[in-house]
Design an enzyme around this catalytic site. Structure first.
Site, PDB file in Angstrom:
ATOM      1  N   GLU A  30      -9.003 -13.398 -12.865  1.00  0.00           N
ATOM      2  CA  GLU A  30      -8.054 -13.241 -11.765  1.00  0.00           C
ATOM      3  C   GLU A  30      -7.608 -14.575 -11.171  1.00  0.00           C
ATOM      4  O   GLU A  30      -6.644 -14.616 -10.410  1.00  0.00           O
ATOM      5  CB  GLU A  30      -8.689 -12.405 -10.641  1.00  0.00           C
ATOM      6  N   HIS A  87       0.811  -1.219   0.000  1.00  0.00           N
ATOM      7  CA  HIS A  87       0.000   0.000   0.000  1.00  0.00           C
ATOM      8  C   HIS A  87       0.843   1.268   0.000  1.00  0.00           C
ATOM      9  O   HIS A  87       0.391   2.318  -0.450  1.00  0.00           O
ATOM     10  CB  HIS A  87      -0.947  -0.006   1.197  1.00  0.00           C
ATOM     11  N   CYS A 106      -5.930  -4.703 -16.333  1.00  0.00           N
ATOM     12  CA  CYS A 106      -6.160  -3.593 -15.399  1.00  0.00           C
ATOM     13  C   CYS A 106      -5.319  -3.675 -14.133  1.00  0.00           C
ATOM     14  O   CYS A 106      -5.512  -2.880 -13.216  1.00  0.00           O
ATOM     15  CB  CYS A 106      -7.632  -3.489 -15.040  1.00  0.00           C
ATOM     16  N   ASN A 147      -2.773  -8.373 -10.774  1.00  0.00           N
ATOM     17  CA  ASN A 147      -2.276  -8.416  -9.387  1.00  0.00           C
ATOM     18  C   ASN A 147      -2.697  -9.711  -8.717  1.00  0.00           C
ATOM     19  O   ASN A 147      -1.881 -10.444  -8.141  1.00  0.00           O
ATOM     20  CB  ASN A 147      -2.793  -7.221  -8.590  1.00  0.00           C
ATOM     21  N   ASP A 148      -4.004 -10.012  -8.761  1.00  0.00           N
ATOM     22  CA  ASP A 148      -4.495 -11.243  -8.141  1.00  0.00           C
ATOM     23  C   ASP A 148      -4.093 -12.471  -8.950  1.00  0.00           C
ATOM     24  O   ASP A 148      -3.792 -13.519  -8.378  1.00  0.00           O
ATOM     25  CB  ASP A 148      -6.013 -11.193  -7.984  1.00  0.00           C
TER      26      ASP A 148
END
Length: 590
Positions: A433, A191, A504, A456-457
């Site tokens: 994902e 983060h 994305c 990402n996932d």
């Protein structure tokens, strides 16, 4: 020469020069005192006051969270929940009263006991949560030690150093006076990097030796391009980095100047570049950045950032504002990607040992269909004001997709019966994902209007790597052969039935992954808004045929090392004067 040069992961591009100040350090050197019997209750009261003060800080930070940081609320809420959890406080109070320990010592001992208990659990997700407990305990400890959390810079802008940095930490400061971040812990997709990219300031995380080597007031260079921290640089080094800083700023200005130009390769391959957003304000700024629409609206923002569940009309107003602002381009709404690991204040948190594999995303929506239908109706109504699409996250099978589409049909019927205007023909896509979705992409493509690959996932689940865990973050490799082949297969299955496919995740904004994605070829790239001008610039100066040839090398390669080497060589060869400006997810080979 600089007094020291430290190395970490570059997570937000740019160069900053300034004075250092530490927001927090890992808890060290606490007083270990026995408390006189007649002062035990006063010591307990001191602990209670520190806990309440930290909880109040978390609450205040939550209320003051600016729009661009709303995506960090789940982390902040998790820390608030831990602060309110009686286990840490009660164990510390017991040690104060029974062992006559001073509060700092008792807190340290309680934290270590909890850490040992977590470490014994055979669930990696639970074991890793001890770092969140340490963040909360560290804040309480600093209150007890009398340190002032809300430090301010005296003159000019400064460089914030920390053991770790949470949104609550950042919001305790004047963000406009911070020119860069550097932390001792963290990985490439944690983060802190997202926070820095949203603020458009350089950041380096996972900097080994930062606490031992750096001191408050040191002059630092933060190199968010190569992942270096220079402590007390020489005059020659300062001159060099000031020159590099000016060159980078010039490059940023140049890419923004041409942001309105289409993203089309030298040999005519066109790709759309869209934005990942959380709120209407970001959509309204897209025109200046050259955005061609919104590829992903993280709709959970509208739920997490409030104390109650939003009404349909509230969602409709927010969604409509976004659709109108993006016109004539499309806005793609991802339905709720939320679950037991994100807190709705009016709902009890589910007791899930591993929320990442639990009741989240489409699973949560199908379990709570009243919440789901309310959101779907709002999206359908907003779509009447322009171009919109919706997509379901974390789809794992055809039956799940059909069930979600059935609920969508119910929402359509309810709106038709009510007489409210809506778009009955809104395109419906899915997020790819999960490895399961990759393997049945041919079947899913026949029942979808488009695909969006959430890299990402997909990387996390395919490689079995928690991208937020600093111990294994080096294994989070976007160009691992398994990932490249999975994405290519999904693209092929989508194009076989004539539907578009976009990317994305962070991979879409990585300059070193871009030629691989162009070679597949993907139809859309959806990135953080501030990354749009740079990505469009790179596309315009790329060659689609060269990208296809590079992709073939990657598909035939057996190791991530060989793919990374080939990609780096290709990017360096085509952009020899610009590669110094690029930071990447690639990291070290393994």
């Amino acid at each position: 020469m600089a007094r020291a040069v430290l190395h970490g992961f570059p997570v937000s591009a740019g160069i900053a020069i300034g004075k250092a100040f530490f927001l927090n350090r890992r808890h060290k050197g606490l007083r270990h005192d026995l408390v006189p019997l007649d002062q035990v209750e006063a010591e307990a009261a001191r602990l209670e006051a520190a806990v309440e003060a930290v909880a109040a800080e978390f609450e205040q930070a939550r209320a003051a969270m600016p729009a661009e940081l709303r995506g960090q609320l789940d982390i902040l809420d998790s820390h608030l929940l831990m602060c309110r959890d009686p286990k840490l406080k009660n164990e510390t109070l017991r040690r104060i009263r029974e062992g006559r320990m001073n509060a700092e010592w008792a807190l340290e001992e309680s934290l270590e006991q909890i850490a040992r208990a977590f470490a014994r659990l055979n669930v990696p997700y639970i074991r890793d949560r001890i770092e969140d407990v340490r963040v909360v305990a560290g804040r309480i400890g600093r209150h007890l030690a009398g340190t002032v959390e809300k430090q301010r810079l005296e003159n000019g802008r400064g460089i914030l150093l920390a053991y770790d940095l949470s949104p609550a930490d950042a919001l305790s400061l004047s963000l406009e006076r911070i020119s860069a971040f550097a932390t001792e812990v963290g990985g490439k997709t944690t983060h802190t990097g997202i926070l820095a990219r949203n603020l458009q300031i350089p950041a380096v995380v996972g900097v080994g030796g930062l606490e031992d080597e750096a001191k408050d007031g040191d002059l630092l260079v933060v190199d968010g391009l190569e992942g270096k921290i220079l402590l007390e640089p020489s005059e020659a080094e300062l001159e060099e980095y000031i020159l590099r800083q000016h060159r980078f700023d010039d490059y940023e200005r140049d890419t923004r100047k041409n942001a309105a130009l289409p993203a089309e390769t030298e040999d005519g391959r066109r790709v759309s570049v869209l934005a990942n957003v959380e709120g209407p304000e970001e959509v309204e700024s897209l025109r200046a950045l050259g955005g061609e629409g919104v590829g992903l609206v993280r709709t959970e923002f509208f739920y997490i950032a409030r104390a109650d569940m939003p009404r349909e009309d509230e969602l409709y107003e927010e969604y409509s504002r976004m659709v109108r602002a993006a016109a004539p381009h499309r806005v793609t709404f991802r339905t709720l990607d939320v679950g037991a690991d994100k807190i709705f204040s009016e709902r009890a948190r589910l007791d899930e040992p591993n929320p990442a594999l639990g009741l989240r995303a489409i699973r949560y929506s199908l379990r709570h269909q009243n919440v789901f239908r309310r959101q779907l109706r709002a999206i359908l109504r907003a779509a009447a004001h322009g171009k919109a699409a919706l997509m379901f996250p974390m789809i794992s099978g055809v039956s799940e997709l059909r069930q979600a589409k059935s609920v969508l049909n119910e929402a359509r019927q309810e709106l038709e019966a009510s007489g409210l205007p809506f778009d009955p023909d809104i395109p419906v896509g899915i997020m790819i994902e999960l490895p399961a979705a990759v393997l049945i992409a041919d079947s899913l493509a026949k029942e979808s209007d488009f695909f969006s690959i959430g890299t990402n996932d997909l990387i996390q689940y395919s490689l079995g790597v928690d991208r937020g865990n600093r111990h294994v973050s080096y294994l989070h490799q976007p160009l691992h052969p398994a990932v490249v082949r999975a994405v290519k297969y999904v693209v092929d299955m989508a194009h076989k039935v004539g539907i578009k496919v976009g990317v994305c995740g962070e991979m879409a904004a990585d300059p070193y992954c871009l030629p691989i994605l162009l070679g597949m070829p993907v139809d859309e790239l959806s990135v953080a808004p501030q990354a749009i001008p740079g990505i469009k610039h790179l596309v315009r100066h790329s060659n689609a045929e060269e990208c296809r040839e590079l992709l073939q090398q990657a598909l035939a390669a057996p190791t991530v090392q060989s793919i990374n080497k080939a990609v780096r060589h290709a990017v360096y060869s085509r952009f020899p004067d610009e590669t110094a400006f690029y930071s990447s997810q690639l990291g070290a080979d393994f």
